[in-house]
Design an enzyme around this catalytic site. Structure first.
Site, mmCIF file in Angstrom:
data_model
loop_
_atom_site.group_PDB
_atom_site.id
_atom_site.type_symbol
_atom_site.label_atom_id
_atom_site.label_comp_id
_atom_site.label_asym_id
_atom_site.label_seq_id
_atom_site.Cartn_x
_atom_site.Cartn_y
_atom_site.Cartn_z
ATOM 1 N N ARG A 53 -1.182 3.983 27.694
ATOM 2 C CA ARG A 53 -2.452 3.292 27.402
ATOM 3 C C ARG A 53 -3.124 3.950 26.215
ATOM 4 O O ARG A 53 -3.294 5.168 26.184
ATOM 5 C CB ARG A 53 -3.413 3.449 28.587
ATOM 6 C CG ARG A 53 -3.351 2.435 29.636
ATOM 7 C CD ARG A 53 -4.517 2.478 30.593
ATOM 8 N NE ARG A 53 -5.296 3.719 30.678
ATOM 9 C CZ ARG A 53 -6.417 3.837 31.366
ATOM 10 N NH1 ARG A 53 -6.911 2.807 32.015
ATOM 11 N NH2 ARG A 53 -7.061 4.976 31.423
ATOM 12 N N PHE A 109 -8.181 -2.219 39.552
ATOM 13 C CA PHE A 109 -8.276 -0.779 39.769
ATOM 14 C C PHE A 109 -8.459 -0.550 41.275
ATOM 15 O O PHE A 109 -9.274 -1.224 41.917
ATOM 16 C CB PHE A 109 -9.454 -0.204 38.971
ATOM 17 C CG PHE A 109 -9.473 1.290 38.967
ATOM 18 C CD1 PHE A 109 -8.620 2.008 38.151
ATOM 19 C CD2 PHE A 109 -10.332 1.980 39.813
ATOM 20 C CE1 PHE A 109 -8.623 3.398 38.173
ATOM 21 C CE2 PHE A 109 -10.334 3.367 39.837
ATOM 22 C CZ PHE A 109 -9.475 4.076 39.013
ATOM 23 N N TYR A 157 -19.068 6.349 31.524
ATOM 24 C CA TYR A 157 -18.347 7.494 30.931
ATOM 25 C C TYR A 157 -17.175 7.101 30.044
ATOM 26 O O TYR A 157 -16.525 7.962 29.478
ATOM 27 C CB TYR A 157 -17.886 8.485 32.007
ATOM 28 C CG TYR A 157 -17.162 7.895 33.210
ATOM 29 C CD1 TYR A 157 -15.868 7.435 33.113
ATOM 30 C CD2 TYR A 157 -17.792 7.830 34.453
ATOM 31 C CE1 TYR A 157 -15.212 6.909 34.205
ATOM 32 C CE2 TYR A 157 -17.144 7.299 35.565
ATOM 33 C CZ TYR A 157 -15.855 6.840 35.434
ATOM 34 O OH TYR A 157 -15.218 6.317 36.518
ATOM 35 N N LYS A 158 -16.887 5.784 29.946
ATOM 36 C CA LYS A 158 -15.767 5.375 29.078
ATOM 37 C C LYS A 158 -16.317 5.032 27.690
ATOM 38 O O LYS A 158 -16.719 5.921 26.952
ATOM 39 C CB LYS A 158 -15.023 4.206 29.724
ATOM 40 C CG LYS A 158 -14.416 4.546 31.088
ATOM 41 C CD LYS A 158 -13.691 3.345 31.661
ATOM 42 C CE LYS A 158 -13.291 3.538 33.110
ATOM 43 N NZ LYS A 158 -12.163 4.447 33.277
ATOM 44 N N ASP A 202 -16.606 -6.392 37.220
ATOM 45 C CA ASP A 202 -16.477 -4.952 36.956
ATOM 46 C C ASP A 202 -16.284 -4.785 35.444
ATOM 47 O O ASP A 202 -15.284 -5.236 34.888
ATOM 48 C CB ASP A 202 -15.263 -4.412 37.741
ATOM 49 C CG ASP A 202 -15.044 -2.915 37.533
ATOM 50 O OD1 ASP A 202 -15.462 -2.379 36.495
ATOM 51 O OD2 ASP A 202 -14.411 -2.293 38.412
#
Ligand SMILES: Cc1ncc(COP(=O)(O)O)c(C=O)c1O
Length: 416
Positions: A375, A131, A228-229, A203
């Site tokens: 995704r 990312f 938040y995921k 990560d």
């Protein structure tokens, strides 16, 4: 729940859902009827209890009790209190994890600290396909290291094994690749990094809350991730950083703000770090958002991550099997092998953006990552096997209808 063979009919999916030991979890989240939410790997849904928690916080702790809430409502201790609870989800014993700031900021702190712990070494290894913020933060941490540093990139400069030597200070890696959904072999890679004398920063943005992580078991040095995921803490909810206890006394947080001071309310002139994980705090934390993380951890309370992982593998197995059967020409990028798969399925398709838009309109929300990746995230806390069956049908309908010919979908632009 084990799901060795993907169910062969919608009725079999419904039967599996009825037997699912995790089925009651779905009610702990707010999800509109008929919505198939496959984007929990971007932003998880709101925990049902979060609304009341925010209201209480606003009306009682903030509006009524004002400043005394720093103590009476436990605001000041929230980062470490929530950190210990979150640490339990990634295999970290208490005292090593703190909830604070953002993943990007925590990455900076971790990489900078790791560089400081390996003074004779001048290389940072990262992943070419990671990312982007991970790469940008590596650049920033190297530039402010206080000595010249060089970068080596897995995937561009060679496989990780070829990049590890006595020059490497730290290796920054993703547990699950945000695009392909590939899961890294944490134990194997961490051992190789340690054998080279380097430190590792993992990560966990795409795994925390859905896949087990062996923080203590594999002697991980640093881990960071967002809430938040799959953790469902809310938009922009504070992230976390974990630092191995054995490194804490020497690990220096470059953002040496007053919340990381050993005695913040002594208002000393000189910085003296807290002896524990609080040294990785910087300044005042977003307490309102912390309540979202708390509600989210409550929602997953009492749930074994291993059970989430088992169901997640069943869901992704089913989706890949159905897509393979309905649309055999589509290229599923995510590995079929369970040990190599995170909790998402990525499909490469050059018309992927309009297809995802059309799917959203039909009630199945996934997302798109340029240049061509559709995704789909599979959060076992609230997704049902029946939803997955339906999502594959919706995808197949959209592809067969060639929705990209409809300007309604093809002329939109990706913004998230
Ligand atoms: C792997 C990974 N790292 C970091 C981030 C971003 O972190 P931040 O919350 O600082 O924007 C993301 C965001 O999606 C991510 O997927």
């Amino acid at each position: 729940m084990t799901c060795p063979v993907a169910p062969a009919s919608r009725a079999a999916c419904v039967a599996l859902d009825a037997d699912d030991p995790l089925r009651a979890l779905r009610d702990r989240f707010v999800l509109a009827d008929g919505l198939i939410y496959l984007d929990g790997n971007s932003l998880g849904p709101m925990p049902r209890a979060a609304g009341a928690a925010f209201t209480r916080m606003i009306e009682e702790e903030w509006a009524r009790d004002l400043v005394k809430s720093w103590n009476s409502a436990g605001w000041f201790d929230m980062p470490s209190r929530l950190g210990d609870r979150l640490g339990a989800l990634i295999g970290a014993a208490p005292g090593q994890t703190i909830v604070c700031d953002t993943t990007s900021i925590n990455l900076y702190k971790a990489i900078h600290a790791a560089i400081g712990l390996r003074p004779g070494r001048d290389v940072v290894v990262a992943e070419a396909g990671s990312f982007p913020t991970d790469l940008y933060i590596v650049e920033g941490a190297m530039a402010s290291a206080g000595r010249p540093m060089r970068r080596r990139l897995v995937g561009q400069d060679g496989p990780i094994e070829s990049l590890l030597d006595e020059k490497v200070a730290v290796v920054v890696l993703s547990h699950v690749d945000y695009r392909s959904g590939r899961l890294s072999d944490v134990a194997d890679i961490t051992r190789k990094v340690h054998a080279a004398g380097a430190l590792v920063v993992w990560d966990l943005c795409h795994s925390a809350g859905v896949i087990e992580f062996p923080f203590d078991a594999e002697d991980i040095d640093f881990a960071v991730g967002c809430t938040y995921k799959y953790l469902n803490g809310g938009p922009g909810s504070p992230a976390f950083i974990s630092v191995a206890r054995r490194l804490l006394a020497q690990a220096r947080n470059p953002l040496s703000g007053w919340w990381g001071h050993a005695a913040p309310f002594a208002f000393d002139r000189d910085f003296r770090p807290d002896s524990g994980i609080r040294r990785f705090l910087c300044g005042t934390q977003p307490i309102l958002s912390m309540r979202g993380v708390e509600a989210a951890l409550d929602a997953l309370g009492g749930i074994d991550v291993a059970a989430l992982r088992r169901k997640s593998l069943g869901l992704t197995d089913l989706f890949m099997a159905r897509v393979g059967a309905l649309l055999p020409d589509l290229e599923i990028v995510t590995p079929r092998e369970a040990s190599l798969r995170g909790s998402q399925v990525a499909i490469a398709f050059n018309k992927g953006f309009p297809v995802v838009q059309a799917m959203i309109e039909r009630g199945a929300v996934g997302d798109f990552r340029a240049p061509d990746i559709m995704r789909f995230g599979f959060a076992p806390a609230y997704l049902r096997f029946g939803d997955v069956w339906d999502a594959a049908e919706i995808l197949a309908d959209c592809v067969r209808a060639e929705v990209w010919r409809d300007p309604l979908y093809s002329q939109r632009h990706a913004v998230t």
